[in-house]
Structure formats: structure tokens, C-alpha cells
Design a protein around this motif. Structure first.
Motif, PDB file in Angstrom:
ATOM      1  N   PHE A  16       0.820  -1.174   0.010  1.00  0.00           N
ATOM      2  CA  PHE A  16       0.041  -0.048   0.150  1.00  0.00           C
ATOM      3  C   PHE A  16       0.871   1.219   0.130  1.00  0.00           C
ATOM      4  O   PHE A  16       1.675   1.403   0.763  1.00  0.00           O
ATOM      5  CB  PHE A  16      -1.016  -0.126   1.117  1.00  0.00           C
ATOM      6  CG  PHE A  16      -1.790   1.238   1.384  1.00  0.00           C
ATOM      7  CD1 PHE A  16      -2.811   1.297   0.557  1.00  0.00           C
ATOM      8  CD2 PHE A  16      -1.305   2.445   2.062  1.00  0.00           C
ATOM      9  CE1 PHE A  16      -3.643   2.607   0.649  1.00  0.00           C
ATOM     10  CE2 PHE A  16      -2.269   3.443   2.324  1.00  0.00           C
ATOM     11  CZ  PHE A  16      -3.144   3.575   1.514  1.00  0.00           C
ATOM     12  N   LEU A  17       0.605   2.185  -0.882  1.00  0.00           N
ATOM     13  CA  LEU A  17       1.377   3.317  -0.901  1.00  0.00           C
ATOM     14  C   LEU A  17       0.284   4.404  -1.444  1.00  0.00           C
ATOM     15  O   LEU A  17      -0.132   4.482  -2.555  1.00  0.00           O
ATOM     16  CB  LEU A  17       2.604   3.229  -1.842  1.00  0.00           C
ATOM     17  CG  LEU A  17       3.262   4.674  -1.976  1.00  0.00           C
ATOM     18  CD1 LEU A  17       3.922   5.089  -0.629  1.00  0.00           C
ATOM     19  CD2 LEU A  17       4.502   4.407  -2.824  1.00  0.00           C
ATOM     20  N   ASP A  18       0.020   5.491  -0.610  1.00  0.00           N
ATOM     21  CA  ASP A  18      -0.811   6.729  -1.191  1.00  0.00           C
ATOM     22  C   ASP A  18      -0.025   7.850  -1.638  1.00  0.00           C
ATOM     23  O   ASP A  18       0.634   8.424  -0.891  1.00  0.00           O
ATOM     24  CB  ASP A  18      -1.635   7.034   0.135  1.00  0.00           C
ATOM     25  CG  ASP A  18      -2.593   8.188  -0.353  1.00  0.00           C
ATOM     26  OD1 ASP A  18      -2.562   8.335  -1.275  1.00  0.00           O
ATOM     27  OD2 ASP A  18      -3.303   8.797   0.664  1.00  0.00           O
ATOM     28  N   LYS A  19       0.068   7.813  -2.956  1.00  0.00           N
ATOM     29  CA  LYS A  19       0.714   9.073  -3.441  1.00  0.00           C
ATOM     30  C   LYS A  19       0.231  10.292  -3.746  1.00  0.00           C
ATOM     31  O   LYS A  19       0.573  11.179  -4.482  1.00  0.00           O
ATOM     32  CB  LYS A  19       1.507   8.476  -4.984  1.00  0.00           C
ATOM     33  CG  LYS A  19       2.221   7.175  -4.681  1.00  0.00           C
ATOM     34  CD  LYS A  19       2.580   6.913  -6.008  1.00  0.00           C
ATOM     35  CE  LYS A  19       3.611   5.323  -6.057  1.00  0.00           C
ATOM     36  NZ  LYS A  19       4.086   5.140  -7.189  1.00  0.00           N
ATOM     37  N   SER A  28       1.387   5.949   4.764  1.00  0.00           N
ATOM     38  CA  SER A  28       1.398   4.645   4.139  1.00  0.00           C
ATOM     39  C   SER A  28       2.132   3.583   4.933  1.00  0.00           C
ATOM     40  O   SER A  28       1.741   2.504   5.239  1.00  0.00           O
ATOM     41  CB  SER A  28       2.094   4.489   2.781  1.00  0.00           C
ATOM     42  OG  SER A  28       1.320   5.391   2.009  1.00  0.00           O
ATOM     43  N   THR A  29       3.214   4.053   5.545  1.00  0.00           N
ATOM     44  CA  THR A  29       4.172   2.941   6.591  1.00  0.00           C
ATOM     45  C   THR A  29       3.005   2.436   7.532  1.00  0.00           C
ATOM     46  O   THR A  29       3.087   1.126   7.922  1.00  0.00           O
ATOM     47  CB  THR A  29       5.133   3.669   6.741  1.00  0.00           C
ATOM     48  OG1 THR A  29       5.936   3.921   5.908  1.00  0.00           O
ATOM     49  CG2 THR A  29       6.288   2.731   7.574  1.00  0.00           C
ATOM     50  N   PHE A  30       2.519   3.392   8.261  1.00  0.00           N
ATOM     51  CA  PHE A  30       1.755   3.094   9.284  1.00  0.00           C
ATOM     52  C   PHE A  30       0.435   2.281   8.988  1.00  0.00           C
ATOM     53  O   PHE A  30       0.134   1.275   9.853  1.00  0.00           O
ATOM     54  CB  PHE A  30       1.450   4.227  10.269  1.00  0.00           C
ATOM     55  CG  PHE A  30       2.780   5.060  10.753  1.00  0.00           C
ATOM     56  CD1 PHE A  30       3.419   4.231  11.732  1.00  0.00           C
ATOM     57  CD2 PHE A  30       3.359   6.256  10.202  1.00  0.00           C
ATOM     58  CE1 PHE A  30       4.625   4.854  12.210  1.00  0.00           C
ATOM     59  CE2 PHE A  30       4.368   6.694  10.562  1.00  0.00           C
ATOM     60  CZ  PHE A  30       5.071   5.959  11.590  1.00  0.00           C
ATOM     61  N   ILE A  31      -0.059   2.543   8.045  1.00  0.00           N
ATOM     62  CA  ILE A  31      -1.395   1.671   7.362  1.00  0.00           C
ATOM     63  C   ILE A  31      -0.753   0.282   7.107  1.00  0.00           C
ATOM     64  O   ILE A  31      -1.548  -0.598   7.519  1.00  0.00           O
ATOM     65  CB  ILE A  31      -2.014   2.365   6.364  1.00  0.00           C
ATOM     66  CG1 ILE A  31      -2.645   3.663   6.744  1.00  0.00           C
ATOM     67  CG2 ILE A  31      -2.939   1.498   5.573  1.00  0.00           C
ATOM     68  CD1 ILE A  31      -2.990   4.601   5.595  1.00  0.00           C
ATOM     69  N   ARG A  32       0.357   0.102   6.403  1.00  0.00           N
ATOM     70  CA  ARG A  32       0.779  -1.402   6.400  1.00  0.00           C
ATOM     71  C   ARG A  32       1.105  -2.072   7.558  1.00  0.00           C
ATOM     72  O   ARG A  32       0.896  -3.174   7.709  1.00  0.00           O
ATOM     73  CB  ARG A  32       2.204  -1.190   5.479  1.00  0.00           C
ATOM     74  CG  ARG A  32       1.910  -0.749   3.977  1.00  0.00           C
ATOM     75  CD  ARG A  32       3.051  -1.065   3.093  1.00  0.00           C
ATOM     76  NE  ARG A  32       4.329  -0.245   3.453  1.00  0.00           N
ATOM     77  CZ  ARG A  32       4.560   0.994   3.327  1.00  0.00           C
ATOM     78  NH1 ARG A  32       3.701   1.649   2.276  1.00  0.00           N
ATOM     79  NH2 ARG A  32       5.753   1.495   3.551  1.00  0.00           N
ATOM     80  N   ASN A  39      -3.968  -8.402  10.542  1.00  0.00           N
ATOM     81  CA  ASN A  39      -3.847  -9.772   9.883  1.00  0.00           C
ATOM     82  C   ASN A  39      -3.543 -10.918  11.096  1.00  0.00           C
ATOM     83  O   ASN A  39      -3.942 -11.833  11.029  1.00  0.00           O
ATOM     84  CB  ASN A  39      -2.624  -9.830   8.779  1.00  0.00           C
ATOM     85  CG  ASN A  39      -3.532  -9.156   7.451  1.00  0.00           C
ATOM     86  OD1 ASN A  39      -4.525  -9.266   7.248  1.00  0.00           O
ATOM     87  ND2 ASN A  39      -2.382  -8.546   6.584  1.00  0.00           N
ATOM     88  N   GLU A  40      -2.572 -10.253  11.590  1.00  0.00           N
ATOM     89  CA  GLU A  40      -1.923 -11.367  12.787  1.00  0.00           C
ATOM     90  C   GLU A  40      -3.030 -11.643  13.900  1.00  0.00           C
ATOM     91  O   GLU A  40      -3.126 -12.660  14.279  1.00  0.00           O
ATOM     92  CB  GLU A  40      -0.680 -10.669  13.394  1.00  0.00           C
ATOM     93  CG  GLU A  40       0.093 -11.548  14.362  1.00  0.00           C
ATOM     94  CD  GLU A  40       0.773 -12.754  13.764  1.00  0.00           C
ATOM     95  OE1 GLU A  40       0.569 -14.246  14.141  1.00  0.00           O
ATOM     96  OE2 GLU A  40       1.168 -12.859  12.509  1.00  0.00           O
ATOM     97  N   LYS A  41      -3.729 -10.598  14.069  1.00  0.00           N
ATOM     98  CA  LYS A  41      -4.896 -10.807  15.055  1.00  0.00           C
ATOM     99  C   LYS A  41      -5.880 -11.713  14.390  1.00  0.00           C
ATOM    100  O   LYS A  41      -6.383 -12.604  15.140  1.00  0.00           O
ATOM    101  CB  LYS A  41      -5.514  -9.394  15.383  1.00  0.00           C
ATOM    102  CG  LYS A  41      -6.547  -9.505  16.625  1.00  0.00           C
ATOM    103  CD  LYS A  41      -6.980  -8.079  16.869  1.00  0.00           C
ATOM    104  CE  LYS A  41      -8.009  -8.192  17.913  1.00  0.00           C
ATOM    105  NZ  LYS A  41      -8.439  -6.727  18.474  1.00  0.00           N
ATOM    106  N   ALA A  42      -6.224 -11.452  13.087  1.00  0.00           N
ATOM    107  CA  ALA A  42      -7.139 -12.451  12.643  1.00  0.00           C
ATOM    108  C   ALA A  42      -6.511 -13.995  12.669  1.00  0.00           C
ATOM    109  O   ALA A  42      -7.254 -14.913  12.728  1.00  0.00           O
ATOM    110  CB  ALA A  42      -7.588 -11.871  11.313  1.00  0.00           C
ATOM    111  N   MET A  43      -5.291 -13.935  12.318  1.00  0.00           N
ATOM    112  CA  MET A  43      -4.715 -15.331  12.340  1.00  0.00           C
ATOM    113  C   MET A  43      -4.624 -15.959  13.379  1.00  0.00           C
ATOM    114  O   MET A  43      -4.989 -17.221  13.855  1.00  0.00           O
ATOM    115  CB  MET A  43      -3.339 -15.120  11.543  1.00  0.00           C
ATOM    116  CG  MET A  43      -2.632 -16.557  11.351  1.00  0.00           C
ATOM    117  SD  MET A  43      -3.414 -17.758  10.434  1.00  0.00           S
ATOM    118  CE  MET A  43      -3.243 -16.847   8.741  1.00  0.00           C
TER     119      MET A  43
END
Length: 126
Positions: A16-19, A28-32, A39-43
Motif C-alpha cells: 500500500f502506498l498513497d501517492k 502509508s508505512t503506518f497503514i501497512r 492480519n496477525e490478530k485475525a490469524m
């Protein structure tokens, strides 16, 4: 979490990158990183069928009454979730941004609950 855990695909925001604007590029870094935690919480929910941030704590809590075999399987799952959570790492200048600050506060609340669950599991293990 139950819905996310039941899906085959999770948040695929690794690239993900918001340009659109400079501020979007910085966030964008923090969104990733936040999506990695989700994802880890869902896993974790998929593997353990429980949300560790919402489980009962205390002397008669889930982690204190869990048997040793299940603890050996559960503690690494909590550790992986904590590792993804701690990867967020904003500095004080970045916390002035509303989006980053909100994500940080949500992670902070989860970190306290996850640490408590992990701590109770370790106490039970010892």
C-alpha cells in the motif's frame, strides 16, 4: 475478528502506498504496519478461536485455568500478535497526525490486554 478469521484472504496491504499527497505518503508505512497487526490478530483468532484482548482475566480467567498442552500452543500465538503490534513504532512527531495517533491508541489498548493475557499464561505455566 470471527469474520476476518473465516476469510481465506486477509488485508493485503503490504504494498500500500498513497501517492495522492505528501501526508498520505508518510502515513502509508503506518497503514501497512497496522494492517499487519490486524492480519496477525485475525490469524490468531483463526488458530486459537479466541480474541486474546477480550478474554476473561484474573485468578479464574482463561489463561490461568488453561492446561499445559494448550498453553504451549497458545503462548507463541500471543507472542506473534505482540510482535506485530510492537512493529508499529511511531515517534513523537508522527503522533501529531490524527490517523497515526488513532491507530497507536488502538494498538496501545490491545498491547495492555495482550501483555496481561501473556503474563497470566506464563504465570500459569510456571
Amino acid at each position: 475478528m470471527q469474520y476476518l478469521a473465516s476469510r481465506n484472504t486477509l488485508f493485503n496491504l503490504n504494498n500500500f502506498l498513497d501517492k495522492a499527497a505528501l501526508q498520505g505518503y508518510n502515513m502509508s508505512t503506518f497503514i501497512r504496519r497496522y494492517s499487519r497487526y490486524l492480519n496477525e490478530k485475525a490469524m490468531s483468532y483463526r488458530l486459537a478461536a479466541v480474541d486474546f484482548t477480550k478474554m476473561k482475566r484474573g485468578a479464574d480467567g482463561v489463561m490461568r485455568t488453561m492446561n499445559t498442552e494448550k498453553l504451549i500452543k497458545t503462548l507463541p500465538i500471543i507472542q506473534n500478535q505482540l510482535d506485530a503490534l510492537l512493529d508499529f513504532q511511531p515517534n513523537s512527531n508522527e503522533l501529531t497526525n490524527g490517523v497515526i495517533n488513532t491507530a497507536f491508541m488502538l494498538l496501545f489498548k490491545d498491547s495492555i490486554r495482550l501483555f496481561a493475557a501473556f503474563n497470566e499464561g506464563v504465570i500459569n505455566m510456571l
